[in-house]
Design a protein around this motif. Structure first.
Motif, PDB file in Angstrom:
ATOM      1  N   THR A   1       0.832  -1.193   0.000  1.00  0.00           N
ATOM      2  CA  THR A   1       0.000   0.000   0.000  1.00  0.00           C
ATOM      3  C   THR A   1       0.873   1.252   0.000  1.00  0.00           C
ATOM      4  O   THR A   1       2.064   1.193   0.277  1.00  0.00           O
ATOM      5  N   ARG A   2       0.262   2.372  -0.280  1.00  0.00           N
ATOM      6  CA  ARG A   2       0.969   3.657  -0.285  1.00  0.00           C
ATOM      7  C   ARG A   2       0.909   4.341   1.073  1.00  0.00           C
ATOM      8  O   ARG A   2       1.341   5.473   1.218  1.00  0.00           O
TER       9      ARG A   2
ATOM     10  N   GLY B   1       9.125   2.703   4.174  1.00  0.00           N
ATOM     11  CA  GLY B   1       7.870   3.448   4.163  1.00  0.00           C
ATOM     12  C   GLY B   1       6.771   2.803   4.984  1.00  0.00           C
ATOM     13  O   GLY B   1       5.920   3.481   5.541  1.00  0.00           O
ATOM     14  N   ASN B   2       6.799   1.487   5.085  1.00  0.00           N
ATOM     15  CA  ASN B   2       5.869   0.742   5.939  1.00  0.00           C
ATOM     16  C   ASN B   2       6.406  -0.684   6.094  1.00  0.00           C
ATOM     17  O   ASN B   2       7.393  -1.060   5.466  1.00  0.00           O
ATOM     18  N   GLU B   3       5.764  -1.447   6.938  1.00  0.00           N
ATOM     19  CA  GLU B   3       6.227  -2.809   7.235  1.00  0.00           C
ATOM     20  C   GLU B   3       6.200  -3.697   5.996  1.00  0.00           C
ATOM     21  O   GLU B   3       7.089  -4.527   5.788  1.00  0.00           O
ATOM     22  N   CYS B   4       5.202  -3.499   5.140  1.00  0.00           N
ATOM     23  CA  CYS B   4       5.105  -4.284   3.914  1.00  0.00           C
ATOM     24  C   CYS B   4       6.336  -4.059   3.035  1.00  0.00           C
ATOM     25  O   CYS B   4       6.888  -5.010   2.474  1.00  0.00           O
ATOM     26  N   LEU B   5       6.774  -2.812   2.911  1.00  0.00           N
ATOM     27  CA  LEU B   5       7.953  -2.522   2.090  1.00  0.00           C
ATOM     28  C   LEU B   5       9.218  -3.165   2.663  1.00  0.00           C
ATOM     29  O   LEU B   5      10.082  -3.611   1.914  1.00  0.00           O
ATOM     30  N   LEU B   6       9.318  -3.230   3.981  1.00  0.00           N
ATOM     31  CA  LEU B   6      10.451  -3.929   4.598  1.00  0.00           C
ATOM     32  C   LEU B   6      10.403  -5.406   4.205  1.00  0.00           C
ATOM     33  O   LEU B   6      11.424  -5.978   3.803  1.00  0.00           O
ATOM     34  N   CYS B   7       9.234  -6.011   4.285  1.00  0.00           N
ATOM     35  CA  CYS B   7       9.087  -7.424   3.902  1.00  0.00           C
ATOM     36  C   CYS B   7       9.427  -7.627   2.428  1.00  0.00           C
ATOM     37  O   CYS B   7      10.111  -8.587   2.057  1.00  0.00           O
ATOM     38  N   TYR B   8       8.956  -6.709   1.597  1.00  0.00           N
ATOM     39  CA  TYR B   8       9.217  -6.797   0.163  1.00  0.00           C
ATOM     40  C   TYR B   8      10.714  -6.723  -0.124  1.00  0.00           C
ATOM     41  O   TYR B   8      11.244  -7.509  -0.911  1.00  0.00           O
TER      42      TYR B   8
END
Length: 88
Positions: free
Chosen positions: A45-46, A60-67
């Motif tokens: 997400t943004r 930018g967020n936890e999802c981006l760290l995982c990515y």
């Protein structure tokens, strides 16, 4: 509009970064990200909800760290939620 610009710049920086996490060092500390909560094949997400990784990079967020963990084949954990601060 400013938040979108910041998000895009951070995303671009993360995509271009080719660094590695410390082996047996900082990556062993911190909180395990909840990567199972995200469908990384669909993207993130943004929503700007920054997390500081144990590699001292801002995501930018936890999802981006995982990515990024998946893309770089490393295991960075969450050092803290929010901005990264130098502990010098």
């Amino acid at each position: 509009m400013k938040a979108t610009g910041v998000f895009l710049l951070l995303s671009l920086a993360f995509c271009c970064y080719q660094g590695n996490a410390e082996m047996g060092g900082a990556a062993d500390r911190g909180i395990e990200p909840a990567c199972d909560n995200y469908d990384l094949s669909r993207g993130c997400t943004r929503i700007f909800d920054p997390v500081c990784g144990t590699d001292n990079l801002l995501y930018g967020n936890e999802c981006l760290l995982c990515y990024q963990n998946r893309q770089r084949n490393i295991h960075v954990r969450i050092k803290n939620r929010g901005m990264c601060f130098n502990s010098a």
